[in-house]
Motif scaffolding. Sequence first.
Motif, short mmCIF file in Angstrom:
data_model
loop_
_atom_site.label_atom_id
_atom_site.label_comp_id
_atom_site.label_asym_id
_atom_site.label_seq_id
_atom_site.Cartn_x
_atom_site.Cartn_y
_atom_site.Cartn_z
N PRO B 106 0.82 -1.21 0.00
CA PRO B 106 0.00 0.00 0.00
C PRO B 106 0.86 1.26 0.00
O PRO B 106 1.87 1.32 0.68
N GLU B 107 0.43 2.24 -0.82
CA GLU B 107 1.08 3.55 -0.81
C GLU B 107 0.11 4.52 -0.18
O GLU B 107 -0.89 4.87 -0.80
N ILE B 108 0.38 4.89 1.05
CA ILE B 108 -0.57 5.72 1.78
C ILE B 108 0.00 7.13 1.94
O ILE B 108 1.15 7.31 2.33
N ALA B 109 -0.83 8.10 1.61
CA ALA B 109 -0.43 9.50 1.81
C ALA B 109 -0.69 9.86 3.26
O ALA B 109 -1.84 9.85 3.72
N GLY B 110 0.38 10.13 3.99
CA GLY B 110 0.26 10.37 5.44
C GLY B 110 -0.69 11.50 5.78
O GLY B 110 -1.43 11.43 6.77
N ALA B 111 -0.71 12.54 4.95
CA ALA B 111 -1.53 13.72 5.25
C ALA B 111 -3.02 13.39 5.18
O ALA B 111 -3.83 14.00 5.88
N ASP B 112 -3.37 12.46 4.31
CA ASP B 112 -4.80 12.13 4.12
C ASP B 112 -5.27 11.02 5.05
O ASP B 112 -6.46 10.80 5.22
N TRP B 113 -4.31 10.30 5.60
CA TRP B 113 -4.64 9.11 6.38
C TRP B 113 -5.22 9.46 7.74
O TRP B 113 -4.79 10.44 8.37
N LYS B 114 -6.19 8.67 8.17
CA LYS B 114 -6.71 8.81 9.54
C LYS B 114 -6.94 7.42 10.11
O LYS B 114 -7.40 6.52 9.40
N LEU B 115 -6.60 7.30 11.38
CA LEU B 115 -6.87 6.03 12.06
C LEU B 115 -8.29 6.07 12.60
O LEU B 115 -8.63 6.91 13.43
N GLU B 116 -9.07 5.12 12.13
CA GLU B 116 -10.45 5.04 12.59
C GLU B 116 -10.51 4.18 13.85
O GLU B 116 -9.89 3.12 13.91
N VAL B 117 -11.25 4.65 14.86
CA VAL B 117 -11.39 3.90 16.11
C VAL B 117 -12.86 3.57 16.30
O VAL B 117 -13.71 4.47 16.33
N LEU B 120 -16.24 -0.75 21.08
CA LEU B 120 -16.50 -0.48 22.49
C LEU B 120 -15.50 0.52 23.06
O LEU B 120 -14.66 0.20 23.90
N VAL B 121 -15.57 1.74 22.55
CA VAL B 121 -14.71 2.82 23.04
C VAL B 121 -15.57 4.06 23.31
O VAL B 121 -16.60 4.24 22.67
N GLU B 122 -15.14 4.88 24.25
CA GLU B 122 -15.92 6.07 24.58
C GLU B 122 -15.76 7.14 23.51
O GLU B 122 -16.70 7.80 23.13
N ASN B 123 -14.53 7.28 23.03
CA ASN B 123 -14.26 8.34 22.06
C ASN B 123 -13.93 7.74 20.70
O ASN B 123 -12.86 7.17 20.50
N LYS B 124 -14.88 7.87 19.79
CA LYS B 124 -14.72 7.21 18.49
C LYS B 124 -14.08 8.13 17.45
O LYS B 124 -14.16 7.89 16.26
N LYS B 125 -13.46 9.17 17.90
CA LYS B 125 -12.85 10.12 16.94
C LYS B 125 -11.73 9.45 16.15
O LYS B 125 -11.03 8.57 16.65
N SER B 126 -11.58 9.88 14.90
CA SER B 126 -10.47 9.39 14.08
C SER B 126 -9.23 10.23 14.36
O SER B 126 -9.33 11.42 14.67
N PRO B 160 2.73 2.75 23.25
CA PRO B 160 2.15 1.49 23.74
C PRO B 160 0.64 1.47 23.47
O PRO B 160 -0.05 2.44 23.79
N LEU B 161 0.18 0.38 22.89
CA LEU B 161 -1.24 0.30 22.52
C LEU B 161 -2.13 0.46 23.76
O LEU B 161 -3.21 1.05 23.68
N ARG B 162 -1.65 -0.04 24.89
CA ARG B 162 -2.50 0.03 26.09
C ARG B 162 -2.73 1.48 26.51
O ARG B 162 -3.78 1.83 27.03
N ASP B 163 -1.71 2.34 26.30
CA ASP B 163 -1.88 3.76 26.61
C ASP B 163 -2.94 4.39 25.71
O ASP B 163 -3.77 5.18 26.16
N PHE B 164 -2.89 4.02 24.44
CA PHE B 164 -3.86 4.57 23.48
C PHE B 164 -5.27 4.06 23.81
O PHE B 164 -6.23 4.84 23.77
N LEU B 165 -5.37 2.77 24.15
CA LEU B 165 -6.69 2.21 24.48
C LEU B 165 -7.28 2.93 25.70
O LEU B 165 -8.48 3.20 25.76
N LYS B 166 -6.41 3.25 26.65
CA LYS B 166 -6.86 3.99 27.83
C LYS B 166 -7.33 5.38 27.41
O LYS B 166 -8.38 5.85 27.84
N LEU B 167 -6.55 6.00 26.54
CA LEU B 167 -6.83 7.36 26.08
C LEU B 167 -8.19 7.47 25.39
O LEU B 167 -8.92 8.45 25.58
N VAL B 168 -8.53 6.47 24.60
CA VAL B 168 -9.81 6.53 23.87
C VAL B 168 -10.95 5.92 24.68
O VAL B 168 -12.07 5.80 24.20
#
Lengths: 210, 261
Positions: B106-117, B120-126, B160-168
Amino acid sequence: MTSLAVSDHQAETATPAKVIQPVWVRMVHWINAFAMLLMIMSGWQIYNASPLFGFTFSRSITLGGWLGGALLWHFAAMWLLMVNGLVYLALGFATGRFRKKLLPITPGGVIADTKAALTFKLSHDDLSKYNSVQKLLYAGIITVGVVIVLSGLSMWKPVQLHWLVSLFGGYDIARYVHFTCMALIVAFLVIHVALALLVPKSLRAMIIGR
Amino acid sequence: MGRLRKLLIPGVDKKLLVRDAVKTMPELTRRRFITAGTSLGALTLLTGCDVVDSSSAEELLKKVSKFNDAVQAWMFNPDALAPTFPESMITKPFPFNAYYDLDDAPEIAGADWKLEVRGLVENKKSWTLDELYKLPQEKQVTRHICVEGWSAIGSWTGTPLRDFLKLVGADTRAKYVWFQCADKDGYNSPLDMRTALHPQTQMTFKFADQILPRAYGFPMKIRVPTKLGFKNPKYVLSMEVTNDYKGGYWEDQGYNSFSGS
């Protein structure tokens, strides 16, 4: 397997003669043979996915068809191999079979019996007693069996069992140890089967016990 | 091919599976993966049924694989760390490995990319890449072990993924974090929650102190040193916290789902 059990039963009721191989030995022997065959053939297919040496195993002698299938076989047959192996070790020690059958092993005895074997003068009159070469080979192959299981476990769980993989000198070396043990087992198998065919009554004893 | 397609698993790209499998499976038939020319006797013994009926052997193997998932989950120690190595031991060049050629990565343009969340998370923001780069990062030099048997030591830096999971505000009692990726034909993979919360499980943004190159999963991969390589998703597009087992690209084809190290 079923046919073995039937003939075994008939033989026992018909002739209460001297038992050379007790029933538990025969059972774990054949279960081990079956499990080993599955492990070796699926192991060859797994090896082919990332060969350690400049060759691969022909697909006609491997099990699983592709890496994923071979892994399924390998990680299923490992339970059979391990549980059966543990039963064998436990009973081997508990019944005193290892001590009685495999000890002592002396260098002099091994040299004398090797010479006798190579000149076809080795006696096979009493199959219940192992000669020194047999003792050495059987004790050796049991050790190899333990090492191949431990090296395999270390590669399966290099994080959870990191102490075990360290014992082998790291993950990469464990792979070579595992492969070498396989090669030793296959070499043993060739000799073992050839000699069993050369002395058919030994094969008979491992099937019907006498 | 028509007949083959029916035998394969829905959701798995057939063409791709075939092409990839050709490496290890010259004659691709789904049935063949269970049998081998000289093992017919063994098969009969194992399954106790006619050798033609290889699907029962397949079913048995799948059950054992599920059993192995449970055994591995039981063996998994959330505090046991994967061994780390000095930087001098990093494998150079670190291998590119995928079920496609590097040209097809995959060739992904970093500026256009968003991580979708999702899930079962409180904050579903990308999350944009810039936002993610601002999160605290850690570096690890660990061994990547491929299901094929080879291994290579690499240096990965990220959050660390666990920090991010806590954050969202993820529900960490959920069973899985399920990743979907940009690999051609849709790579995806489930990660059990206990492994997701392991201290070394990482949202990786850098390899060898450089922005993650395309070959290793730009813009983000999930580095899981307690799993085999195929359980380390690259080119991640979304993560979903879920109680459902949604399967995975390789898991659906027969690789053991837990595949823990």
